[in-house]
Design a protein around this motif. Sequence first.
Motif, short mmCIF file in Angstrom:
data_model
loop_
_atom_site.label_atom_id
_atom_site.label_comp_id
_atom_site.label_asym_id
_atom_site.label_seq_id
_atom_site.Cartn_x
_atom_site.Cartn_y
_atom_site.Cartn_z
N GLN A 7 0.83 -1.20 0.00
CA GLN A 7 0.00 0.00 0.00
C GLN A 7 0.86 1.26 0.00
O GLN A 7 0.60 2.21 -0.75
N LEU A 8 1.91 1.27 0.83
CA LEU A 8 2.80 2.43 0.88
C LEU A 8 3.54 2.60 -0.44
O LEU A 8 3.72 3.73 -0.92
N ALA A 9 3.96 1.50 -1.04
CA ALA A 9 4.65 1.57 -2.33
C ALA A 9 3.74 2.14 -3.41
O ALA A 9 4.17 2.95 -4.25
N GLN A 10 2.47 1.74 -3.39
CA GLN A 10 1.53 2.26 -4.38
C GLN A 10 1.32 3.77 -4.20
O GLN A 10 1.24 4.52 -5.17
N GLN A 11 1.24 4.22 -2.95
CA GLN A 11 1.08 5.65 -2.69
C GLN A 11 2.27 6.45 -3.20
O GLN A 11 2.12 7.51 -3.82
N LEU A 12 3.47 5.94 -2.94
CA LEU A 12 4.68 6.62 -3.43
C LEU A 12 4.75 6.58 -4.95
O LEU A 12 5.15 7.57 -5.58
N ALA A 13 4.35 5.46 -5.55
CA ALA A 13 4.39 5.35 -7.00
C ALA A 13 3.48 6.38 -7.65
O ALA A 13 3.84 7.00 -8.67
N GLN A 14 2.30 6.58 -7.08
CA GLN A 14 1.37 7.58 -7.63
C GLN A 14 1.97 8.98 -7.54
O GLN A 14 1.80 9.79 -8.45
N LYS A 15 2.69 9.27 -6.47
CA LYS A 15 3.33 10.57 -6.34
C LYS A 15 4.45 10.74 -7.36
O LYS A 15 4.69 11.84 -7.86
N ILE A 16 5.13 9.66 -7.69
CA ILE A 16 6.19 9.72 -8.69
C ILE A 16 5.61 9.95 -10.08
O ILE A 16 6.07 10.80 -10.84
N TYR A 17 4.56 9.21 -10.42
CA TYR A 17 3.95 9.35 -11.73
C TYR A 17 3.31 10.72 -11.91
O TYR A 17 3.29 11.28 -13.01
N SER A 18 2.76 11.27 -10.82
CA SER A 18 2.10 12.58 -10.91
C SER A 18 3.10 13.73 -10.93
O SER A 18 2.74 14.86 -11.25
N GLY A 19 4.36 13.45 -10.58
CA GLY A 19 5.37 14.49 -10.54
C GLY A 19 5.53 15.14 -9.18
O GLY A 19 6.38 16.02 -8.99
N GLU A 20 4.70 14.72 -8.21
CA GLU A 20 4.81 15.28 -6.87
C GLU A 20 6.17 14.96 -6.27
O GLU A 20 6.74 15.76 -5.52
N LEU A 21 6.69 13.78 -6.58
CA LEU A 21 8.07 13.42 -6.25
C LEU A 21 8.87 13.47 -7.54
O LEU A 21 8.64 12.69 -8.46
N ALA A 22 9.81 14.40 -7.63
CA ALA A 22 10.53 14.64 -8.88
C ALA A 22 11.70 13.68 -9.05
O ALA A 22 12.25 13.16 -8.07
N ALA A 23 12.06 13.45 -10.30
CA ALA A 23 13.21 12.60 -10.60
C ALA A 23 14.46 13.16 -9.94
O ALA A 23 14.73 14.36 -10.00
N GLY A 24 15.23 12.29 -9.28
CA GLY A 24 16.44 12.70 -8.60
C GLY A 24 16.24 13.13 -7.17
O GLY A 24 17.22 13.35 -6.44
#
Length: 484
Positions: A7-24
């Motif tokens: 569940q936590l991995a899915q939440q983080l993945a959504q933030k990565i795909y949305s750009g909320e967590l930026a590359a790098g």
Amino acid sequence: MAFQYQQLAQQLAQKIYSGELAAGQRLYALRQFSQQHQISLNTAKRCYELLEAQGLIYARDKAGFYVQQPLGAQNAIALPLHPDFQPNVREVSHLELQIQIQQAAIDSKLIHLGSIQLSPNLVPVDALRRSIQRALKHSKPEDFLYSDRQGHITLREALSNHWAEDGFYIAPDQIYISNGCMPALSMVIQSITQAGDSIIVPTPNYNGQLQLLALLKRKIVEIPADTSGFDLQRLEQAMRDSGAKACLLTANFQNPLGFCLSNEEKEQIVRLAEKYQCLIIEDDIYAECGFQAQRPLPMQYWDRQGYVIYCGSVSKVLSPSYRVGWFCLPQRLQHLHALVLTQHVAVNTPLQLGLADLIYSRAYRQHLQPLRRKLQQQVEQYRQFIAECFEGVEIGLNHPQGSYALWLQLPKQINSWEMYIYAQQHGINIVPGLLFGGEQRYNSCIRLNAGHEMSDDIRQAIRLLANWVRRQCAEAKRVSCLKI
């Protein structure tokens, strides 16, 4: 139920795909992450390991974990813009066009960019063959007589167990096996509404559903949707004011936009259904096409008072020709049991038993994980190639969280029907956006299928469409200049 680390991995993945967590961007250290979420260090480690396996984060020696740029994110593509509007009751339009385009979608001579279907190369043919052979070998004499119209108990139990592994439970006696998802929707709609009744749908919405509602002489109440979901305030407004008897909703990877609602949104929708006593027909046909390891929960999971009718099929993850689907009547609607059985068409028993064997043998679940990775790769390949071909043209393109439907918004001067005709003349099948809602709202959009491997023919087809759009834009600009 999904494990906490999933569940936590899915939440983080959504933030990565949305750009909320930026590359790098650096993530919390494992110990900080575990403290923040009040989980064990081992759970935090498993969460990061899962994200690393999915290619979403990477570890630097003695420096921690960092966000990995998702596949295809190097060239940012704008998302489509969608109009806002007030819900109103209306008839479904373009029925004749709906039927015409649906017939063209199955023409094997055309390049398959229209109908949302898997490539035959992604169908687990050998596993299906073995399961059907085993099912026939171990079948009982009564399996060759007229079958239970509700569906073979072996398959109903298999589905119930399969879903329980994914975190939600539906009793076998509530499951009704159908010849695919659309027949399931048709049976449900006819059982709980009458001709002339209104049904709430978000738009843009799958054109096949709109065609079905038109054929059944049901009216629709549209509420606005975009690539992040649909407007829950407008949904409540429609439930409260429109007199609609039901909603037809997809919460997981909706066609054509590909969004997946959050658990909070799903629960809120169920609470609204209870508040306004408005039934929800949940079409969950794409739930197993997500790009994450864990299947998202359906709205049905939060239903405690029997307002959600759960529907689906295996057409999108096995094959559209494997005509096995289902609908599930909650206890609130069990009084419809006799009515449903008198109108229900029994499903091929060997196919039911074959699917049950595929589930029990674990071959079905073993098929899903590599399929999800393959679909994600294909979708990104299509998105990047479309961006390349349409470079310099103002477009919007969805970034689906699952499934393989692409929604392409073209410049406003583009007529999707004219584009459809041009594509047909050149052996290409697409679906024009005007079929996905009313009042010409989506006339400059088209839907494309990314279920087939990217081939030279598909590349050539996309280039051809892009060049046509450029010519149309240039002509529109020339005419505009002449008027000045």
